[in-house]
Design a protein around this motif. Structure first.
Motif, PDB file in Angstrom:
ATOM      1  N   ASP A 178       0.855  -1.182   0.000  1.00 18.71           N
ATOM      2  CA  ASP A 178       0.000   0.000   0.000  1.00 18.71           C
ATOM      3  C   ASP A 178       0.892   1.233   0.000  1.00 18.71           C
ATOM      4  OD1 ASP A 178      -1.764   2.172   0.694  1.00 18.71           O
ATOM      5  OD2 ASP A 178      -3.184   0.677   1.446  1.00 18.71           O
ATOM      6  N   ALA A 179       0.668   2.128  -0.966  1.00 18.15           N
ATOM      7  CA  ALA A 179       1.520   3.303  -1.116  1.00 18.15           C
ATOM      8  C   ALA A 179       1.561   4.158   0.136  1.00 18.15           C
ATOM      9  CB  ALA A 179       1.041   4.133  -2.311  1.00 18.15           C
ATOM     10  N   ALA A 180       0.461   4.222   0.889  1.00 17.42           N
ATOM     11  CA  ALA A 180       0.423   5.063   2.089  1.00 17.42           C
ATOM     12  C   ALA A 180       1.410   4.586   3.149  1.00 17.42           C
ATOM     13  CB  ALA A 180      -0.991   5.108   2.663  1.00 17.42           C
ATOM     14  N   ASP A 181       1.831   3.332   3.084  1.00 18.48           N
ATOM     15  CA  ASP A 181       2.825   2.817   4.021  1.00 18.48           C
ATOM     16  C   ASP A 181       4.241   3.238   3.655  1.00 18.48           C
ATOM     17  OD1 ASP A 181       1.027   1.495   5.700  1.00 18.48           O
ATOM     18  OD2 ASP A 181       0.988  -0.286   4.424  1.00 18.48           O
ATOM     19  N   PHE A 182       4.378   3.979   2.553  1.00 18.13           N
ATOM     20  CA  PHE A 182       5.694   4.410   2.092  1.00 18.13           C
ATOM     21  C   PHE A 182       5.747   5.927   1.901  1.00 18.13           C
ATOM     22  CE2 PHE A 182       5.157   0.008   1.034  1.00 18.13           C
ATOM     23  CZ  PHE A 182       6.363  -0.563   1.399  1.00 18.13           C
ATOM     24  N   GLY A 183       4.943   6.638   2.691  1.00 10.45           N
ATOM     25  CA  GLY A 183       4.994   8.088   2.690  1.00 10.45           C
ATOM     26  C   GLY A 183       4.139   8.770   1.653  1.00 10.45           C
ATOM     27  N   VAL A 184       3.414   8.008   0.842  1.00  9.48           N
ATOM     28  CA  VAL A 184       2.523   8.602  -0.154  1.00  9.48           C
ATOM     29  C   VAL A 184       1.230   9.031   0.542  1.00  9.48           C
ATOM     30  CG1 VAL A 184       1.230   8.194  -2.296  1.00  9.48           C
ATOM     31  CG2 VAL A 184       3.481   7.125  -1.963  1.00  9.48           C
ATOM     32  N   PRO A 185       0.757  10.255   0.337  1.00  9.67           N
ATOM     33  CA  PRO A 185      -0.474  10.705   1.005  1.00  9.67           C
ATOM     34  C   PRO A 185      -1.740  10.191   0.319  1.00  9.67           C
ATOM     35  CG  PRO A 185       0.447  12.483  -0.291  1.00  9.67           C
ATOM     36  CD  PRO A 185       1.420  11.350  -0.394  1.00  9.67           C
ATOM     37  N   GLN A 186      -1.761   8.900   0.075  1.00 10.46           N
ATOM     38  CA  GLN A 186      -2.885   8.258  -0.602  1.00 10.46           C
ATOM     39  C   GLN A 186      -2.786   6.757  -0.386  1.00 10.46           C
ATOM     40  OE1 GLN A 186      -4.324   7.279  -5.188  1.00 10.46           O
ATOM     41  NE2 GLN A 186      -2.593   8.593  -4.827  1.00 10.46           N
ATOM     42  N   THR A 187      -3.901   6.126  -0.019  1.00  9.16           N
ATOM     43  CA  THR A 187      -3.901   4.672   0.044  1.00  9.16           C
ATOM     44  C   THR A 187      -4.087   4.131  -1.363  1.00  9.16           C
ATOM     45  OG1 THR A 187      -4.989   2.711   0.963  1.00  9.16           O
ATOM     46  CG2 THR A 187      -6.383   4.632   0.585  1.00  9.16           C
ATOM     47  N   ALA A 253      -3.150  14.432   3.870  1.00  8.79           N
ATOM     48  CA  ALA A 253      -3.536  15.251   2.719  1.00  8.79           C
ATOM     49  C   ALA A 253      -3.122  16.702   2.915  1.00  8.79           C
ATOM     50  CB  ALA A 253      -5.043  15.148   2.498  1.00  8.79           C
ATOM     51  N   ALA A 254      -3.322  17.226   4.128  1.00 11.06           N
ATOM     52  CA  ALA A 254      -2.952  18.619   4.385  1.00 11.06           C
ATOM     53  C   ALA A 254      -1.452  18.813   4.282  1.00 11.06           C
ATOM     54  CB  ALA A 254      -3.448  19.057   5.757  1.00 11.06           C
ATOM     55  N   HIS A 359      -9.950  14.439   4.106  1.00  9.94           N
ATOM     56  CA  HIS A 359      -9.778  14.788   5.509  1.00  9.94           C
ATOM     57  C   HIS A 359      -8.345  15.273   5.680  1.00  9.94           C
ATOM     58  CE1 HIS A 359      -9.532  14.590   9.880  1.00  9.94           C
ATOM     59  NE2 HIS A 359     -10.845  14.442   9.905  1.00  9.94           N
ATOM     60  N   PRO A 360      -8.131  16.413   6.314  1.00 10.16           N
ATOM     61  CA  PRO A 360      -6.773  16.970   6.370  1.00 10.16           C
ATOM     62  C   PRO A 360      -5.784  16.136   7.161  1.00 10.16           C
ATOM     63  CG  PRO A 360      -8.258  18.209   7.795  1.00 10.16           C
ATOM     64  CD  PRO A 360      -9.116  17.280   6.986  1.00 10.16           C
ATOM     65  N   SER A 361      -6.281  15.278   8.080  1.00 16.19           N
ATOM     66  CA  SER A 361      -5.385  14.600   9.020  1.00 16.19           C
ATOM     67  C   SER A 361      -5.107  13.148   8.686  1.00 16.19           C
ATOM     68  CB  SER A 361      -5.954  14.697  10.442  1.00 16.19           C
ATOM     69  OG  SER A 361      -6.046  16.049  10.840  1.00 16.19           O
ATOM     70  N   ILE A 362      -5.407  12.740   7.447  1.00 19.15           N
ATOM     71  CA  ILE A 362      -5.078  11.382   7.016  1.00 19.15           C
ATOM     72  C   ILE A 362      -4.869  11.419   5.508  1.00 19.15           C
ATOM     73  CG2 ILE A 362      -7.430  10.531   6.549  1.00 19.15           C
ATOM     74  CD1 ILE A 362      -6.583   7.910   8.003  1.00 19.15           C
TER      75      ILE A 362
END
Length: 452
Positions: A178-187, A253-254, A359-362
């Protein structure tokens, strides 16, 4: 057209006669990569960030090829259908001597496996077959094939692993990341097949990230109230990491786009001078701004109709149509007719994924290829292509464009220039995910070199 015939950088005795191409060293000269079904170049960008030399990329989409050529000017860009003999010959010529072959071929006929039809034999999987054939032809030290995780869920992963092993020439490890596990702000989950030539004597290893996607999630406490939920003590630590703007391991996201909040609906200008950008507000934004030219591209913002504005103002960050009050559930609010109507005169099932706000916090959910697949968390507007690409982890110097020719071109998908740019971003592999895999490839080649 320049054709790069790479010289081998070090030689290993081949235990398998068919393994013709030696592998390059990680020393003075970079490992060479060819990208098949490259699209805009997400995989190429990730490998480039890890010091690899991108020698060529091919795709059937002329607009994606225009983007690829612009961003990889020293590589050969090949536009056309790889199944055509002339295009195939050009790809082979460009790829001779490449150490790494990467690509994401479309693979459509999953269900046929249940009918005893092999994945590689189904005619609908001809592009997948071409990727396997190219690996067989070029015999690189390492290859990476990415695809949708559904391929694993439908029981054909083992077949693909067998096909790609080429009868034992390669050791292949499939895994879902999952890209979000590697610093990408997107699952964004992708099934990756990492293969290394068996004669090199090393095994591909599992690639691990933060694990944040298994510990954190966006929860809905009640209508209009969303928060980031941590499952346990490990989740609490990851939540603190997520909310730290200086931590690049997990990104919200923010943290990805807050510095671009000044962009306004209907902005027509495609570029902005760097000096007018606001100060970066996170480590991620600083990372995205590295190596910037004088001007940043792709900052126009789509127009939006009045009905959508009214609904977005009533939806909180992280929310969707379920948060709308009764008065905003009518199909049309201001009398302007747009899009398909419904028999009930109200929003229907087709709008389930509409009006979704970040959502700004995820991190963001998985983006698709349309501008209206996501809306800003703080303002009632769509995102620019630049913000879209930030959520995919493309750096700001990476510019999305289209082929300058108008009208119908072989391989072009209808929809116009603006849609093409969003589609290119939405279809791409996130570069930071690709970079994590590239880092593992460097380790594998380093181990093989030490075995000389």
């Amino acid at each position: 057209m320049r054709v790069s015939l790479a010289e081998p950088l070090f030689d290993l005795a081949s235990a398998i006669p068919e393994a013709r191409m030696p592998v390059s060293t990680t020393g003075d000269k970079p490992l060479k990569v060819i990208d098949l079904f490259a699209g805009a170049g997400g995989l190429s960008e990730g490998f480039r960030q890890q010091g690899f030399e991108i020698v060529a990329g091919s795709d059937i989409d002329p607009d994606a090829c225009a983007t690829y050529k612009r961003n990889f000017p020293n590589a050969i860009t090949i536009h056309g259908d790889i199944r055509e003999p002339e295009i195939r010959a050009r790809v082979i010529a460009a790829g001779k001597g490449a150490d790494v072959v990467v690509g994401g071929p479309p693979c459509q006929a999953f269900s046929q496996v249940r009918n005893a039809t092999r994945l590689i034999d189904d005619p609908r999987n001809s592009l997948y077959r071409e990727f396997v054939s190219m690996v067989d032809e070029l015999r690189p030290a390492v290859f990476l094939m990415e695809n949708v995780p559904g391929l694993a869920q439908m029981g054909v992963k083992e077949q693909a692993e067998e096909d790609l092993s080429l009868g034992g020439v390669y050791r292949v490890l499939p895994q879902v990341l999952d890209a979000a596990d590697f610093g990408v702000p997107q699952t964004r989950k992708r099934l990756l097949f990492l293969g290394i030539r068996s004669d090199l004597g090393v095994e591909p290893a599992a690639i691990t990230g933060t694990g944040a996607t298994s510990q954190l999630s966006l929860a809905r406490r009640k209508k209009g109230k969303y928060f980031v939920d941590a499952s346990d003590g490990v989740g609490e630590k990851l939540l603190a990491q997520l909310l730290d703007p200086e931590d690049l391991g997990v990104t919200t996201a923010a943290q990805a786009i807050s510095d671009l909040r000044f962009l306004q609906t209907g902005r027509r200008e495609e570029d902005i001078v760097v000096e007018s950008l606001r100060t970066p507000e996170s480590a991620y934004q600083r990372l995205m701004r590295q190596s910037l030219p004088d001007v940043v591209q792709n900052v126009s913002v789509p127009r939006i109709n009045e009905d959508t504005v009214l609904r977005l103002k009533a939806i909180p960050g992280g929310g969707n149509h379920r948060d709308l009050p009764e008065r905003l559930l009518a199909r049309y609010l201001t009398g302007q007719k747009w899009g398909p109507s419904t028999d009930s005169g109200r929003l229907g099932r087709a709008h389930f994924y509409a009006y979704r706000r970040l959502h700004p916090s995820i991190w963001a959910w998985t983006l698709n290829t349309k501008a209206d697949s996501v809306y800003h968390y703080a303002f009632p507007r769509a995102l620019s292509v630049r913000e879209f690409s930030r959520l995919q982890s493309f750096p700001d110097h990476f510019t999305f464009t289209t082929d300058s020719r108008r009208g119908t071109i072989a391989g072009r998908i209808d929809g116009g220039q603006a849609h093409s740019r969003y589609r290119q971003v939405g279809n791409a592999v996130p570069p930071l995910l690709a970079a994590a895999v590239a880092q593992e490839v460097k380790k594998l080649v380093g181990k093989a070199e030490r075995r000389k």
